[in-house]
Write an enzyme that holds these catalytic residues in place. Structure first.
Site, mmCIF file in Angstrom:
data_model
loop_
_atom_site.group_PDB
_atom_site.id
_atom_site.type_symbol
_atom_site.label_atom_id
_atom_site.label_comp_id
_atom_site.label_asym_id
_atom_site.label_seq_id
_atom_site.Cartn_x
_atom_site.Cartn_y
_atom_site.Cartn_z
ATOM 1 N N GLU A 101 15.040 4.986 -3.361
ATOM 2 C CA GLU A 101 13.959 4.904 -2.366
ATOM 3 C C GLU A 101 14.359 4.244 -1.055
ATOM 4 O OE1 GLU A 101 9.647 2.600 -1.917
ATOM 5 O OE2 GLU A 101 10.311 3.229 -3.908
ATOM 6 N N ASN A 131 0.134 -4.086 1.823
ATOM 7 C CA ASN A 131 1.195 -5.104 1.871
ATOM 8 C C ASN A 131 2.408 -4.596 2.628
ATOM 9 O OD1 ASN A 131 3.404 -4.074 -0.097
ATOM 10 N ND2 ASN A 131 1.514 -3.805 -1.239
ATOM 11 N N HIS A 180 2.652 4.574 -1.172
ATOM 12 C CA HIS A 180 3.026 3.162 -1.243
ATOM 13 C C HIS A 180 1.763 2.309 -1.238
ATOM 14 C CE1 HIS A 180 3.444 -0.518 1.281
ATOM 15 N NE2 HIS A 180 4.494 -0.755 0.516
ATOM 16 N N GLU A 229 7.081 5.363 3.370
ATOM 17 C CA GLU A 229 6.074 4.309 3.433
ATOM 18 C C GLU A 229 6.005 3.634 4.795
ATOM 19 O OE1 GLU A 229 7.575 0.135 1.843
ATOM 20 O OE2 GLU A 229 8.034 1.697 0.373
ATOM 21 N N LYS A 264 13.911 -3.785 -6.841
ATOM 22 C CA LYS A 264 14.567 -3.836 -5.546
ATOM 23 C C LYS A 264 16.088 -3.882 -5.707
ATOM 24 C CE LYS A 264 10.618 -4.066 -3.445
ATOM 25 N NZ LYS A 264 10.118 -2.948 -2.602
ATOM 26 N N GLU A 272 1.423 3.939 -6.496
ATOM 27 C CA GLU A 272 2.161 2.723 -6.815
ATOM 28 C C GLU A 272 1.212 1.690 -7.414
ATOM 29 O OE1 GLU A 272 5.738 0.255 -4.697
ATOM 30 O OE2 GLU A 272 4.104 0.924 -3.414
ATOM 31 N N LYS A 279 9.786 -0.072 -11.202
ATOM 32 C CA LYS A 279 10.627 -0.038 -10.007
ATOM 33 C C LYS A 279 11.149 -1.432 -9.707
ATOM 34 C CE LYS A 279 9.037 0.467 -5.671
ATOM 35 N NZ LYS A 279 8.358 1.152 -4.539
ATOM 36 N N ASP A 304 14.622 0.621 -5.060
ATOM 37 C CA ASP A 304 14.082 0.611 -3.695
ATOM 38 C C ASP A 304 14.969 -0.258 -2.805
ATOM 39 O OD1 ASP A 304 12.552 0.558 -1.406
ATOM 40 O OD2 ASP A 304 10.789 -0.352 -2.338
ATOM 41 N N ASP A 308 1.632 5.830 3.291
ATOM 42 C CA ASP A 308 0.581 4.911 2.850
ATOM 43 C C ASP A 308 -0.637 5.096 3.747
ATOM 44 O OD1 ASP A 308 -1.083 2.713 2.348
ATOM 45 O OD2 ASP A 308 0.597 1.356 1.989
#
Length: 388
Positions: free
Chosen positions: A238, A53, A321, A264, A182, A340, A180, A212, A291
């Site tokens: 992050e 993603n 990630h 990531e 945002k 994650e 986590k 993040d 990732d």
């Protein structure tokens, strides 16, 4: 062993959520199925792959460059000395006539196919990917469970602090101890209210919360947020600024005592090495989030791991990630620090097998050969429809 057919398509993973940079209203990803001439239970073995993603589908690169090279290759050029499928040799074929540098969407396209090749190779061996990898690239004794944290806490229309708290309680009910959220998509005062609301759900323990930024901040904002959040003792801070702004990251690391996480959106060995050399990352506390699905696949990720060892980094400082099964196998095989998890987003691709159970922020693996997409019913149907 020969590749008999390759199928490529796109699956939507869109939603109304947003982070500090983008919304996901039109997000999609590429899917690939690689069919072989190896027959099991009356059917050819098929390897599956998709991109993680956060990056859009890479169909044009797949169709015009990557897949034609793979399908045109002499079958023996894809095999090792024992006659087994060798994803690393296939990687070299896919990258023929590609100039160095420019590691954006090309790395995503190659990573999709690399994933499918590792899925197929481990299926041919009749082993789950984590055991296959551990025997070839690890110590032969993979971890039997992997630390996972629940990622969420996105901005969404009309989402209240109570909604955010309920979301996090849902993650705790699923067995996660670390979550986590945002930040950076609102002003500092509002984000601090959001952070404190989540810490309340975590019994006042900020060390169970990661935040993040998704690369949003300039240096002034990054330092201001760092000063404000440092007293919370967070799990990590992050992707604070642009992923290639190593100076910003290094400057924040000089001023922010808590753990930092990033990587990531670095998609090559070269970019990962530059982060280690110039980004101020501290191997005693910081986390690297490369990732494998986005960074040219596991073939390149193994090179990154070699580089990290040369620079004195433990594999346990790596938590990829993406929140998907591919990285989960890699984490167990290479003894990474965790993986994650997205319990509520990016379906049908995100998440683990349908029967996966999280206990105290750890999840076990299955003995299903390959990556085990067959144990994720909704996604497996999408993959099967690609070639049936």
């Amino acid at each position: 062993m020969k590749i008999t057919n390759v199928y490529e398509g796109v699956v939507p993973i869109s939603s109304s959520i947003r982070n500090a940079w983008i919304d996901f209203s039109s997000m999609d990803c590429s899917i690939v199925a690689i069919e072989s001439d190896v027959i099991r239970d009356g059917k050819p073995l098929v390897g599956y792959g998709f991109n993680s993603n956060g990056r859009y589908s890479a169909g044009e690169i797949l169709r015009r460059r990557v897949l034609p090279r793979l399908t045109a290759a002499e079958p023996d050029s894809l095999l090792d000395e024992q006659g087994s499928l060798d994803p690393a040799k296939a990687w070299q074929v896919m990258m023929r006539n590609e100039k160095p540098g420019g590691h954006g969407e090309r790395s995503v396209a190659v990573g999709v196919v690399d994933m499918a090749l590792f899925d197929l190779a481990s299926k041919i061996e009749g082993k789950p990917l984590y055991r296959y990898l551990s025997e070839r690239h690890g110590d032969g004794q993979p971890d039997d469970s992997v630390f996972v944290y629940a990622a969420g806490g996105y901005y969404a229309p009309d989402k209240t602090l109570t909604d955010l708290q309920d979301e996090m309680r849902g993650f705790l009910d699923l067995g996660y101890d670390v979550v986590k959220m945002k930040i950076g998509g609102a002003d500092l005062a509002e984000d601090l209210r959001r952070i404190e609301a989540v810490i309340d759900v975590l019994d006042g323990d900020g060390s169970r919360l990661a935040v993040d930024v998704n690369g949003r901040f300039d240096l002034t904002t990054a330092l201001a947020y760092g000063r404000a959040i440092e007293p919370y003792g967070l799990f990590w801070y992050e992707e604070i600024g642009d992923p290639l702004d190593y100076h910003l990251n290094a400057t924040v690391a000089e001023h922010y005592a808590g753990p930092i996480a990033t990587g990531e959106n670095l998609f090559s060995l070269q970019d990962a090495r530059n982060l280690i050399r110039y980004g101020g990352m501290r191997p005693d506390r910081d986390t690297l989030q490369f990732d494998p699905a986005l960074s040219y696949g596991l073939t390149e990720y193994l090179r990154i791991q070699d580089m990290l060892r040369q620079h004195g980094w433990s594999s346990r400082r790596c938590i990829p990630h993406g929140g998907h099964q591919f990285s989960l196998h890699i984490a167990a095989a290479l003894k990474l620090g965790g993986n994650e998890s997205y319990p509520g987003e990016f379906q049908p691709t995100g998440g683990f097998a349908d029967d996966a159970v999280v206990e105290k922020s750890r999840v076990g693996l299955t003995d299903t050969p390959g990556i085990g997409f067959e144990g994720k019913a909704a996604f497996y149907k999408v993959l099967r429809d690609l070639h049936s």
